[in-house]
Design an enzyme around this catalytic site. Sequence first.
Site, PDB file in Angstrom:
ATOM      1  N   SER A  91       0.422  -1.045  -0.291  1.00 29.68           N
ATOM      2  CA  SER A  91       0.093   0.013  -0.036  1.00 29.68           C
ATOM      3  C   SER A  91       0.457   1.316  -0.089  1.00 29.68           C
ATOM      4  O   SER A  91       0.585   2.313  -0.143  1.00 29.68           O
ATOM      5  CB  SER A  91      -1.033  -0.212   0.970  1.00 29.68           C
ATOM      6  OG  SER A  91      -0.172  -0.605   1.981  1.00 29.68           O
ATOM      7  N   THR A 195      -1.429   3.042   3.965  1.00 31.57           N
ATOM      8  CA  THR A 195      -0.709   4.482   4.295  1.00 31.57           C
ATOM      9  C   THR A 195       0.387   4.757   5.396  1.00 31.57           C
ATOM     10  O   THR A 195      -0.107   3.993   6.859  1.00 31.57           O
ATOM     11  CB  THR A 195      -1.837   5.834   5.197  1.00 31.57           C
ATOM     12  OG1 THR A 195      -2.806   5.768   3.485  1.00 31.57           O
ATOM     13  CG2 THR A 195      -0.761   6.661   5.064  1.00 31.57           C
ATOM     14  N   VAL A 224      -6.764  10.548  -6.883  1.00 36.74           N
ATOM     15  CA  VAL A 224      -5.902  10.944  -5.665  1.00 36.74           C
ATOM     16  C   VAL A 224      -6.227  10.941  -4.558  1.00 36.74           C
ATOM     17  O   VAL A 224      -7.502  11.490  -4.418  1.00 36.74           O
ATOM     18  CB  VAL A 224      -5.090  12.778  -5.769  1.00 36.74           C
ATOM     19  CG1 VAL A 224      -4.509  12.754  -5.115  1.00 36.74           C
ATOM     20  CG2 VAL A 224      -5.101  12.664  -7.553  1.00 36.74           C
ATOM     21  N   GLY A 225      -5.773  10.230  -3.007  1.00 39.39           N
ATOM     22  CA  GLY A 225      -6.538  10.097  -1.715  1.00 39.39           C
ATOM     23  C   GLY A 225      -6.321  11.212  -0.986  1.00 39.39           C
ATOM     24  O   GLY A 225      -5.926  12.764  -1.986  1.00 39.39           O
ATOM     25  N   ASP A 226      -6.529  11.198   0.108  1.00 36.90           N
ATOM     26  CA  ASP A 226      -6.549  12.425   1.301  1.00 36.90           C
ATOM     27  C   ASP A 226      -4.648  12.301   1.408  1.00 36.90           C
ATOM     28  O   ASP A 226      -3.993  13.674   1.855  1.00 36.90           O
ATOM     29  CB  ASP A 226      -7.234  11.713   3.129  1.00 36.90           C
ATOM     30  CG  ASP A 226      -6.036  11.020   3.464  1.00 36.90           C
ATOM     31  OD1 ASP A 226      -6.298   9.055   2.135  1.00 36.90           O
ATOM     32  OD2 ASP A 226      -5.968  10.631   4.082  1.00 36.90           O
ATOM     33  N   THR A 246      -5.255   7.226   8.015  1.00 37.96           N
ATOM     34  CA  THR A 246      -4.982   6.298   7.363  1.00 37.96           C
ATOM     35  C   THR A 246      -6.162   5.998   6.793  1.00 37.96           C
ATOM     36  O   THR A 246      -7.601   6.071   7.561  1.00 37.96           O
ATOM     37  CB  THR A 246      -4.262   4.957   7.695  1.00 37.96           C
ATOM     38  OG1 THR A 246      -4.101   3.455   7.585  1.00 37.96           O
ATOM     39  CG2 THR A 246      -4.546   4.637   9.665  1.00 37.96           C
ATOM     40  N   GLY A 249      -9.455   7.515   1.622  1.00 37.03           N
ATOM     41  CA  GLY A 249      -8.947   9.224   1.710  1.00 37.03           C
ATOM     42  C   GLY A 249     -10.344  10.078   1.914  1.00 37.03           C
ATOM     43  O   GLY A 249     -10.075  10.930   1.908  1.00 37.03           O
TER      44      GLY A 249
END
Length: 333
Positions: A91, A195, A224-226, A246, A249
């Site tokens: 990940s 994450t 795109v995540g957080d 984590t 996101g």
Amino acid sequence: MPDRRTFLKSSALGAAAGLPLLAACAPETPDVAQDPDEGAVAPIRPVALSTWNHGLAANREAWPILESGGRALDAVEAGVRVPEADPAITSVGYGGAPDREGHVTLDACIMDEAGRCGSVAFLREILHPISVARRVMEETPHVMLVGQGAQDFAVAQGFERQNLLTPEAEANWRTWLERNGETGPPPVNTENHDTIGMLTLDMDGNLSGACTTSGAAYKLHGRVGDSPIIGAGLYVDNAVGGATATGWGEAVIRAVGCFLVVELMRQGHPPQEACRLAVERVIEKNPDWQEIQVGFIALDRQGRYGGYCIAPGFDYAVKTPDIDELVDAPSRL
Ligand code: GLY
């Protein structure tokens, strides 16, 4: 290696639930004498705090830097580079699960004690996105670079391009594609938790944070995540504390999760309570919260820390161990 003053463990509570949310490294015998002038507990320093089991190796890398008086920023960057380069961690970085088109795309951000920050998103073929994020922070007037521009910048800065898709990750992706290709990306849950987020407090009392991920496995191309978003996946305010996130996101972004955790600490909530309240806000903002995993860890400027996570089927908290627990805990290096 940390010496006998070092304490390192995954939360017993998290581990019992099968999800060690938080790995901490802090002095085994912190100075807890009352400050005669302030009447306050003297701060615990240094501290390295990371998410999940990958955090153990990250803490181990960061600790000598912190213990020898180094800067929190150097420690946090060095720490998260370890899982970024580890092909067994599916990940983060090299060996991370690709998107549904088979491309490994990376998101990362970093923040220092002065509130400076740098970020990269949708970055391909660069082993250490966290170091590129640091260069964005230190070498440009910007905060965030994405995609091809981020890769061009990295190459111009001397980073080499390399294939980040391992044969194992490719085989898993092909299996997933055959079985699930039409149903969309799987949720981030207990089988797919993600994450590396890391927070450090150095001997000078300065905080830094880093967050880096390959994102949700088999995500849509371009997602795109957080993790690279300052305030969502990471936030540090040296006057208060830091937090990193984590999990899924999208849910974290909707709540601007890490900024919220830090603001709750500013209002006087201890780190673990701030994380719990932020998770409650995530629940409020995300009707599908029972299907997803989201967690926060936080470290305040006194060196107190905590975390809170929800995952399908259960939720749990990770508390700052009390001093007796610290002294008695065996080193788990
Ligand atoms: N928390 C990492 C991601 O959603 O991409």
